[in-house]
Each structure stands twice: as structure tokens, then as C-alpha cells.
Write an enzyme that holds these catalytic residues in place. Structure first.
Site, short mmCIF file in Angstrom:
data_model
loop_
_atom_site.label_atom_id
_atom_site.label_comp_id
_atom_site.label_asym_id
_atom_site.label_seq_id
_atom_site.Cartn_x
_atom_site.Cartn_y
_atom_site.Cartn_z
N ARG A 179 40.34 29.98 42.90
CA ARG A 179 40.82 30.11 41.51
C ARG A 179 40.75 28.73 40.87
NH1 ARG A 179 39.94 34.64 41.76
NH2 ARG A 179 41.29 36.46 41.49
N GLU A 209 38.67 29.10 32.46
CA GLU A 209 37.49 29.96 32.39
C GLU A 209 37.66 31.18 31.47
OE1 GLU A 209 37.25 31.13 36.62
OE2 GLU A 209 37.65 33.17 35.98
N HIS A 267 32.03 32.75 37.85
CA HIS A 267 32.87 33.71 38.58
C HIS A 267 32.04 34.92 39.04
CE1 HIS A 267 37.38 34.64 39.12
NE2 HIS A 267 36.67 35.31 40.02
P1 NAI Z 1 43.56 36.43 51.93
O1 NAI Z 1 44.92 36.84 51.44
O2 NAI Z 1 42.90 37.25 52.97
O3 NAI Z 1 43.60 34.91 52.44
C1 NAI Z 1 44.26 33.89 51.76
C2 NAI Z 1 44.78 32.93 52.82
O4 NAI Z 1 45.33 31.79 52.14
C3 NAI Z 1 45.88 33.52 53.72
O5 NAI Z 1 45.53 33.37 55.08
C4 NAI Z 1 47.11 32.71 53.34
O6 NAI Z 1 47.99 32.51 54.45
C5 NAI Z 1 46.46 31.39 52.90
N1 NAI Z 1 47.34 30.54 52.11
C6 NAI Z 1 48.40 30.89 51.34
N2 NAI Z 1 48.96 29.77 50.84
C7 NAI Z 1 48.24 28.72 51.31
C8 NAI Z 1 48.34 27.31 51.13
N3 NAI Z 1 49.31 26.77 50.39
N4 NAI Z 1 47.44 26.53 51.76
C9 NAI Z 1 46.47 27.07 52.53
N5 NAI Z 1 46.32 28.40 52.73
C10 NAI Z 1 47.20 29.21 52.12
O7 NAI Z 1 42.68 36.35 50.59
P2 NAI Z 1 41.08 36.36 50.49
O8 NAI Z 1 40.61 37.76 50.33
O9 NAI Z 1 40.50 35.53 51.56
O10 NAI Z 1 40.87 35.64 49.06
C11 NAI Z 1 41.26 34.29 48.86
C12 NAI Z 1 41.23 33.97 47.37
O11 NAI Z 1 39.89 34.00 46.92
C13 NAI Z 1 41.95 35.01 46.48
O12 NAI Z 1 43.33 34.71 46.37
C14 NAI Z 1 41.26 34.86 45.16
O13 NAI Z 1 41.96 33.92 44.36
C15 NAI Z 1 39.88 34.28 45.52
N6 NAI Z 1 38.78 35.21 45.23
C16 NAI Z 1 37.74 34.78 44.43
C17 NAI Z 1 36.68 35.63 44.14
C18 NAI Z 1 35.51 35.20 43.31
O14 NAI Z 1 34.72 36.06 42.87
N7 NAI Z 1 35.32 33.92 43.04
C19 NAI Z 1 36.68 37.01 44.64
C20 NAI Z 1 37.78 37.33 45.51
C21 NAI Z 1 38.80 36.46 45.79
#
Ligand code: NAI
Length: 336
Positions: free
Chosen positions: A236, A265, A297
Site C-alpha cells: 500500500r 494514488e 496498482h
Molecule cells: P496476509 O494477511 O496474508 O499477510 C500480511 C502479513 O503481514 C501477515 O503475515 C502479517 O503478520 C504481516 N504483518 C502485519 N503487520 C506487520 C508489520 N508491522 N511488519 C511486518 N509484517 C506485518 O496478506 P497478503 O495477502 O499477503 O497481502 C499483503 C498486502 O498486500 C495487503 O495487505 C494489501 O495491502 C497488499 N495487496 C496489494 C495488491 C496489489 O494489487 N498491489 C493486491 C493484494 C494485496
């Protein structure tokens, strides 16, 4: 159920209509082009469900209008939920659902595409060759094998990135408050955030945007990094303080930046603004660097991902209609 679908693009219409037909629940989908905001919220009139995407605004004033219009569920067609005031939704009796996982591979593969393109200057050589310029000066890259990549957030997407980068022969460091055994089995090593920042040649962000992670990459964090570091953000926009990034690109501390997301964005992405003057001076400055590669994005944008997003979104709404609970609920507790 009547569903007001905000920020609709032709591809959303195609995939959601298809899923609605396949799942056979026959929701009344009302496709609306505008982004959801205080100005457009009334368009949700009489819709028990509102479907939104990453840049739709679900803050308290908007949620109050939606509640007054009869909205009972907000069905996000994305994983992140930083654009929803969850406390306000709860107070107003609005349930929030999301699509927690649709294709982590799509985002991970785009992340790696940014790394490879930046490192080997594919974005620059594409333009050069088309103009008959076959000179190699300025295109020098480095072998990924043996380099260290730091993954902040080893959830679904972070793990996929780790799997791919292990294949390139990289050392993989991870920082995440929650440790995942699969990451370690892949050969990844969990370290503290400071050690990841100072020890990585490439840093890639895959944690959610929360108050704790807002501007995680700021002047102080960048100062601890290796000179010439590559920073990739497909998470993000506000995980990175863009002004600090620009300062460090100017003085050469940062070697490459790849962004699929940007703090501001919402006024730019997903629209064709090619005939307009970009008013965002910070974004315009970013575009001037040869070692910065920005995509709008699109990391999620694969056929597989859109199919999964549409099916899960329709599934959330149907399940809510049947039981009062969506399949993938977002709760205030998830912010903790
Ligand atoms: P997920 O929930 O599977 O993984 C997120 C991880 O971040 C978790 O393991 C969590 O423990 C960890 N986390 C939480 N707080 C943290 C911190 N302070 N420091 C380090 N790690 C921390 O989510 P997923 O599916 O892997 O997605 C991650 C992010 O990617 C989403 O939150 C979203 O913002 C972004 N995203 C972007 C997309 C794009 O098209 N550019 C599409 C989908 C997701």
C-alpha cells in the site's frame, strides 16, 4: 440482494456478472462508475450491499450515508481494508467483508517483474531499441544470485515472493510479528526489522497498511539501509514516505525504486489521464528518475485473480444474505 458496485470498470462488470450467474444467487448488481466518496454515497440508495475497491472511501461520514440508505454489508473486492473505518461500521450496524486471498501469485509475480525490470533496465532498453539506440551504457545490472532480499510481511504474498527469489539463488530475510514455518522451510531467515533494513540489497513490502506500518519506510529507516538498495512496494502506498524516497533517490542512497502503489494514488490510478496535466508534483518528480519504475496498482490484475475476486465477493454477499455473516468477515479485532 441489491448491490451497488462502485468504481466499476468494464472488467469488473464482466467478471462480477459472470460470477453472479455461475453462483446462481441472482443478485441485482448495479454497476456505478464513480468512486465512492461523500459526494457519491447517495448513489447506493436502497442497496443492502455496497461493493467497493481499494480507493473507495468508507470513512464515518460515508458509512453514515450508506447506513441511512439501507446498506447492511460492505463487500470489498480486495484484500486490504485500510480504507474502511471499522469502528464506525460496527457502530452503524454495517458488516464488512473482503477477499482475503485471490491470487497471491499474481502480486508476487508482479513484484518480481518490477525487480527484474529495474535491475536489468528493461523499461529503458525497450524505449532505446525502438529508437534504434543499441548502446548499453546505463543499463548495467547485477546478478540476483547470492544477493539478499528482505521481505517485510511474510503472509500469503510474501511467502510467494520468497519461493520465487529462493529459486534465483537469493538469501531471503523476513520480518513479520507472526512467524510462518513455511518461510523457514523455504530457507528464509526471520530477523528484526532493523537487521532486515540494513542487511538487504532488495527490500520488498508485503505487510498491510495499519497505524503501525504507516510510513514504515521513512528517512530514519532509509538511513540504515545499504547504499544502492532497491525498494519495491506492491503493498500500500502509505507504507512509504514518498518525500523521503525522493530525497534518497536524489542523493544516490537508494539505487532503484519499484512501485505499484502510491500514497496519493486515489486521484490518479485506474483512470486514463494521458490528456491532462498531472497536478501532483511529488508523483511527477518520481516519474523523472530513470531508476524508478511505477505501475498503476496492477499487481493483482490477472484473469485468475479477477475470477477469484468476483466469486469470493458474490459468495460473501450470498452467505450474508443467507446467514447474516459473510464468509470472510473483517472485524475491528483484525487491526490489533
Ligand atoms: P496476509 O494477511 O496474508 O499477510 C500480511 C502479513 O503481514 C501477515 O503475515 C502479517 O503478520 C504481516 N504483518 C502485519 N503487520 C506487520 C508489520 N508491522 N511488519 C511486518 N509484517 C506485518 O496478506 P497478503 O495477502 O499477503 O497481502 C499483503 C498486502 O498486500 C495487503 O495487505 C494489501 O495491502 C497488499 N495487496 C496489494 C495488491 C496489489 O494489487 N498491489 C493486491 C493484494 C494485496
Amino acid at each position: 440482494m441489491k448491490v451497488a458496485v462502485f468504481s466499476t470498470k468494464p472488467y469488473d462488470r464482466e467478471f462480477l456478472a459472470q460470477a453472479n450467474q455461475l453462483e446462481g444467487d441472482g443478485h441485482d448488481l448495479r454497476f456505478l462508475e464513480p468512486r465512492l466518496s461523500i459526494e457519491t454515497a447517495a448513489l447506493a440508495h436502497d442497496s443492502a450491499a455496497v461493493c467497493g475497491f481499494v480507493n473507495d472511501v468508507f470513512d464515518r461520514p460515508v458509512l453514515e450515508i450508506l447506513a441511512a440508505e439501507g446498506t447492511k454489508i460492505v463487500a470489498l473486492r480486495c484484500a486490504g481494508f485500510n480504507n474502511v473505518d471499522l469502528a464506525a461500521a460496527r457502530e452503524l450496524g454495517i458488516t464488512v467483508a473482503r477477499v482475503p486471498a485471490y491470487s497471491p501469485e499474481a502480486v508476487a509475480e508482479h513484484t518480481v517483474a518490477l525487480i527484474l525490470s529495474l535491475n536489468r533496465n528493461i523499461h529503458r532498453s525497450y524505449v532505446r531499441v525502438r529508437e534504434g539506440n543499441f548502446a548499453l551504457d546505463g543499463l548495467l545490472g547485477f546478478d540476483l544470485k547470492g544477493r539478499t532480499i528482505g521481505i517485510v510481511g511474510t503472509g500469503r504474498i510474501g511467502i510467494c515472493v520468497a519461493r520465487i527469489m529462493v529459486g534465483f539463488g537469493c538469501q531471503v530475510l523476513g520480518f513479520d510479528p507472526r512467524h510462518d514455518a513455511e518461510f523457514t522451510q523455504l530457507g528464509g531467515k526471520y530477523v528484526e526489522l532493523d537487521d532486515l533494513l540494513s542487511g538487504s540489497d532488495i527490500i520488498t513490502l508485503h505487510c498491510p497498511l495499519t497505524p503501525q506500518t504507516h510510513h514504515l519506510i521513512n528517512t530514519k529507516a532509509i538511513a540504515t539501509m545499504k547504499t544502492g538498495v532497491m525498494i519495491i512496494n506492491t503493498g500500500r502506498g502509505a507504507l512509504v514516505e514518498t518525500r523521503a524516497l525522493i530525497r534518497s533517490l536524489k542523493n544516490g542512497k537508494i539505487g532503484h525504486v519499484g512501485l505499484d502503489v502510491y500514497e496519493e494514488e486515489s486521484d490518479l490510478f485506474f483512470e486514463n489521464l494521458s490528456g491532462q496535466i498531472i497536478q501532483d508534483d511529488i508523483f511527477a518528480r518520481l516519474l523523472t528518475f530513470p531508476n524508478v519504475l511505477i505501475t498503476g496498482h496492477q499487481a493483482f490484475f490477472t484473469r485468475e485473480a479477477l475470477t477469484a475476486i468476483a466469486r469470493t465477493t458474490i459468495g460473501n454477499i450470498s452467505q450474508f444474505e443467507r446467514t447474516g455473516q459473510p464468509t470472510h468477515l473483517v472485524s475491528v479485532a483484525m487491526l490489533a
